[in-house]
Design an enzyme around this catalytic site. Sequence first.
Site, PDB file in Angstrom:
ATOM      1  N   ARG A 295      40.808  34.399  49.029  1.00  0.00           N
ATOM      2  CA  ARG A 295      39.958  35.300  49.815  1.00  0.00           C
ATOM      3  C   ARG A 295      40.287  35.162  51.303  1.00  0.00           C
ATOM      4  O   ARG A 295      40.357  36.150  52.032  1.00  0.00           O
ATOM      5  CB  ARG A 295      38.469  34.979  49.579  1.00  0.00           C
ATOM      6  CG  ARG A 295      37.912  35.566  48.308  1.00  0.00           C
ATOM      7  CD  ARG A 295      36.396  35.411  48.249  1.00  0.00           C
ATOM      8  NE  ARG A 295      35.958  34.059  47.975  1.00  0.00           N
ATOM      9  CZ  ARG A 295      35.808  33.545  46.755  1.00  0.00           C
ATOM     10  NH1 ARG A 295      36.050  34.276  45.689  1.00  0.00           N
ATOM     11  NH2 ARG A 295      35.395  32.300  46.590  1.00  0.00           N
TER      12      ARG A 295
ATOM     13  N   PHE B 117      38.959  44.996  39.561  1.00  0.00           N
ATOM     14  CA  PHE B 117      38.231  43.926  38.870  1.00  0.00           C
ATOM     15  C   PHE B 117      37.422  43.158  39.915  1.00  0.00           C
ATOM     16  O   PHE B 117      37.513  41.943  40.043  1.00  0.00           O
ATOM     17  CB  PHE B 117      39.191  42.991  38.119  1.00  0.00           C
ATOM     18  CG  PHE B 117      40.166  43.711  37.223  1.00  0.00           C
ATOM     19  CD1 PHE B 117      39.806  44.108  35.941  1.00  0.00           C
ATOM     20  CD2 PHE B 117      41.449  44.020  37.676  1.00  0.00           C
ATOM     21  CE1 PHE B 117      40.716  44.776  35.115  1.00  0.00           C
ATOM     22  CE2 PHE B 117      42.359  44.682  36.855  1.00  0.00           C
ATOM     23  CZ  PHE B 117      41.988  45.064  35.564  1.00  0.00           C
TER      24      PHE B 117
ATOM     25  N   ASP C 120      35.120  48.150  38.984  1.00  0.00           N
ATOM     26  CA  ASP C 120      34.735  47.184  37.948  1.00  0.00           C
ATOM     27  C   ASP C 120      33.930  47.940  36.887  1.00  0.00           C
ATOM     28  O   ASP C 120      33.292  48.943  37.191  1.00  0.00           O
ATOM     29  CB  ASP C 120      33.891  46.044  38.539  1.00  0.00           C
ATOM     30  CG  ASP C 120      33.918  44.791  37.674  1.00  0.00           C
ATOM     31  OD1 ASP C 120      34.575  43.807  38.074  1.00  0.00           O
ATOM     32  OD2 ASP C 120      33.278  44.787  36.595  1.00  0.00           O
TER      33      ASP C 120
ATOM     34  N   ASP D 235      42.724  41.267  40.185  1.00  0.00           N
ATOM     35  CA  ASP D 235      42.253  39.960  39.705  1.00  0.00           C
ATOM     36  C   ASP D 235      41.535  40.148  38.369  1.00  0.00           C
ATOM     37  O   ASP D 235      40.317  40.008  38.280  1.00  0.00           O
ATOM     38  CB  ASP D 235      41.314  39.339  40.758  1.00  0.00           C
ATOM     39  CG  ASP D 235      40.850  37.948  40.347  1.00  0.00           C
ATOM     40  OD1 ASP D 235      41.562  37.279  39.578  1.00  0.00           O
ATOM     41  OD2 ASP D 235      39.760  37.536  40.795  1.00  0.00           O
TER      42      ASP D 235
ATOM     43  N   CYS E 175      44.702  34.774  35.377  1.00  0.00           N
ATOM     44  CA  CYS E 175      43.983  33.508  35.140  1.00  0.00           C
ATOM     45  C   CYS E 175      44.156  33.052  33.696  1.00  0.00           C
ATOM     46  O   CYS E 175      43.389  32.231  33.210  1.00  0.00           O
ATOM     47  CB  CYS E 175      42.514  33.632  35.518  1.00  0.00           C
ATOM     48  SG  CYS E 175      41.625  34.852  34.561  1.00  0.00           S
TER      49      CYS E 175
HETATM   50  N1  SAH Z   1      37.897  39.331  41.557  1.00  0.00           N
HETATM   51  C1  SAH Z   1      36.590  38.816  41.198  1.00  0.00           C
HETATM   52  C2  SAH Z   1      36.569  38.210  39.823  1.00  0.00           C
HETATM   53  C3  SAH Z   1      37.041  39.114  38.723  1.00  0.00           C
HETATM   54  S1  SAH Z   1      36.478  38.662  37.161  1.00  0.00           S
HETATM   55  C4  SAH Z   1      36.135  37.841  42.260  1.00  0.00           C
HETATM   56  O1  SAH Z   1      36.967  37.335  43.015  1.00  0.00           O
HETATM   57  O2  SAH Z   1      34.938  37.566  42.337  1.00  0.00           O
HETATM   58  C5  SAH Z   1      36.968  40.021  36.222  1.00  0.00           C
HETATM   59  C6  SAH Z   1      36.126  41.268  36.399  1.00  0.00           C
HETATM   60  O3  SAH Z   1      36.784  42.312  35.707  1.00  0.00           O
HETATM   61  C7  SAH Z   1      34.715  41.214  35.832  1.00  0.00           C
HETATM   62  O4  SAH Z   1      33.805  41.541  36.848  1.00  0.00           O
HETATM   63  C8  SAH Z   1      34.692  42.288  34.723  1.00  0.00           C
HETATM   64  O5  SAH Z   1      33.471  43.015  34.700  1.00  0.00           O
HETATM   65  C9  SAH Z   1      35.814  43.185  35.144  1.00  0.00           C
HETATM   66  N2  SAH Z   1      36.517  43.936  34.107  1.00  0.00           N
HETATM   67  C10 SAH Z   1      36.987  43.492  32.926  1.00  0.00           C
HETATM   68  N3  SAH Z   1      37.724  44.448  32.317  1.00  0.00           N
HETATM   69  C11 SAH Z   1      37.743  45.517  33.148  1.00  0.00           C
HETATM   70  C12 SAH Z   1      38.373  46.800  33.117  1.00  0.00           C
HETATM   71  N4  SAH Z   1      39.118  47.155  32.082  1.00  0.00           N
HETATM   72  N5  SAH Z   1      38.196  47.616  34.147  1.00  0.00           N
HETATM   73  C13 SAH Z   1      37.443  47.254  35.213  1.00  0.00           C
HETATM   74  N6  SAH Z   1      36.839  46.057  35.309  1.00  0.00           N
HETATM   75  C14 SAH Z   1      36.983  45.195  34.286  1.00  0.00           C
END
Ligand code: SAH
Length: 403
Positions: free
Chosen positions: A219, A235, A257, A306, A346
């Site tokens: 970040r 995401f 998301d 992410d 991850c």
């Molecule tokens: N980048 C975030 C963490 C991401 S965790 C941070 O730094 O806080 C992964 C996220 O992807 C979750 O919030 C989940 O709701 C979302 N997600 C999972 N599959 C998805 C998709 N196909 N399209 C959009 N969002 C998705």
Amino acid sequence: MTSSRRPDIPVVTLRPGREKSVIRRHPWIFSGAVSSVSGNPGRGENVELRDSNDRPLAIGAWSSESSIRVRIWSPDPDQAVDRSFFERRIESAFALRRRLGLLQPEGGCRIVHAESDGLPGLIVDLYRDVAVCQFLSAGADHHRDVITALLMGRAEISTVWERSDATIREKEGLEPRRGLIAGREPEPLIEISEEGCRYLVDIREGHKTGFYLDQRANRALVRQSAAGKSVLNCFSYTGAFGIAAAIGGASEIVNVDTSAPALELASRNAALNGVTADFENHEADVFSRLRGWRSEGRKFDCVILDPPKFAEARAQVDRACRGYKDINILAFQLLAPGGLLFTFSCSGAIAFELFQKVVADAAIDAGRETRILMRLEESPDHSVPLTFPEGRYLKGMKIEVGD
Ligand code: SAH
């Protein structure tokens, strides 16, 4: 035959040659390495590990149902696994974060990173003075009360909250559990500050313990690179990367998301930080939303990818790689000339080299010139011993595309 050095502790004897991993300080014993068990250990109880010549090797916790049958507490077979043992391990975990400068009264920090802090199966994330715990192995669960009491005894902590609702507990034969364990009921949302950004953390319903502490250093990098840029945060969860970008002077933040509650918190985080950049939330699937923007010809100066763990296990690696490739192609196609991509995986089952290859394939398909400006990983509160490479899972790259 096993002699009873300590009659109270059952003995797990390994097959010939299987002591090597223990000698190399690896904390796991898989079921296939076990030759015999004497003394009928209960779930999570201490067992003494011995090699095939009956020599004591270590003391660990018995997991009767997991394929990881023993998680080692100490390579000293005579080590007592008692209150003072846990006290010392927790103190050294705190001491490391203090040395790293990550222990701040109003911040968030991973205090105990399980095996990597000598406490297999135990996660402790601290949000201000609220410790959110995951007891993910039979051994950690067995010692839940003493661990809770020790945490409550520390000046940094006033509340211990449990989020032992990760599916991995099923493999240990443990029920999911969540809620207050000790202290006072925490606020509905806990506000933490991190390098000038403020984030609301939902420890009750949020992912994992509520927040992605592992991305802290990344970040900060996004923040440093964001001035004047339009930023697509895919995401996004509660929008943390987007907030960091906005504080770093980004002109536009677009979060995508599928989770409506996560996006609602992203909006609240934007308000909390006084974000003045253009701010959009899209409750949508990243794959289809990005395809839509590609056909409209929309461009961004910076894209963050992410995603959640696409590969839970080795068997899913191929399918996961196709997923990573697809989103990275889309990201490359949406990047303006000279744009920046922060791309992550991850999935512990995918090594860095494989991830780099997949992203390289995506860049070729998208017809973009690229340069890796930096390799990315977890923040140092998630650091691991050299002898436990499995503890690493997050990998990423900061990539600049050509014109
Ligand atoms: N980048 C975030 C963490 C991401 S965790 C941070 O730094 O806080 C992964 C996220 O992807 C979750 O919030 C989940 O709701 C979302 N997600 C999972 N599959 C998805 C998709 N196909 N399209 C959009 N969002 C998705």
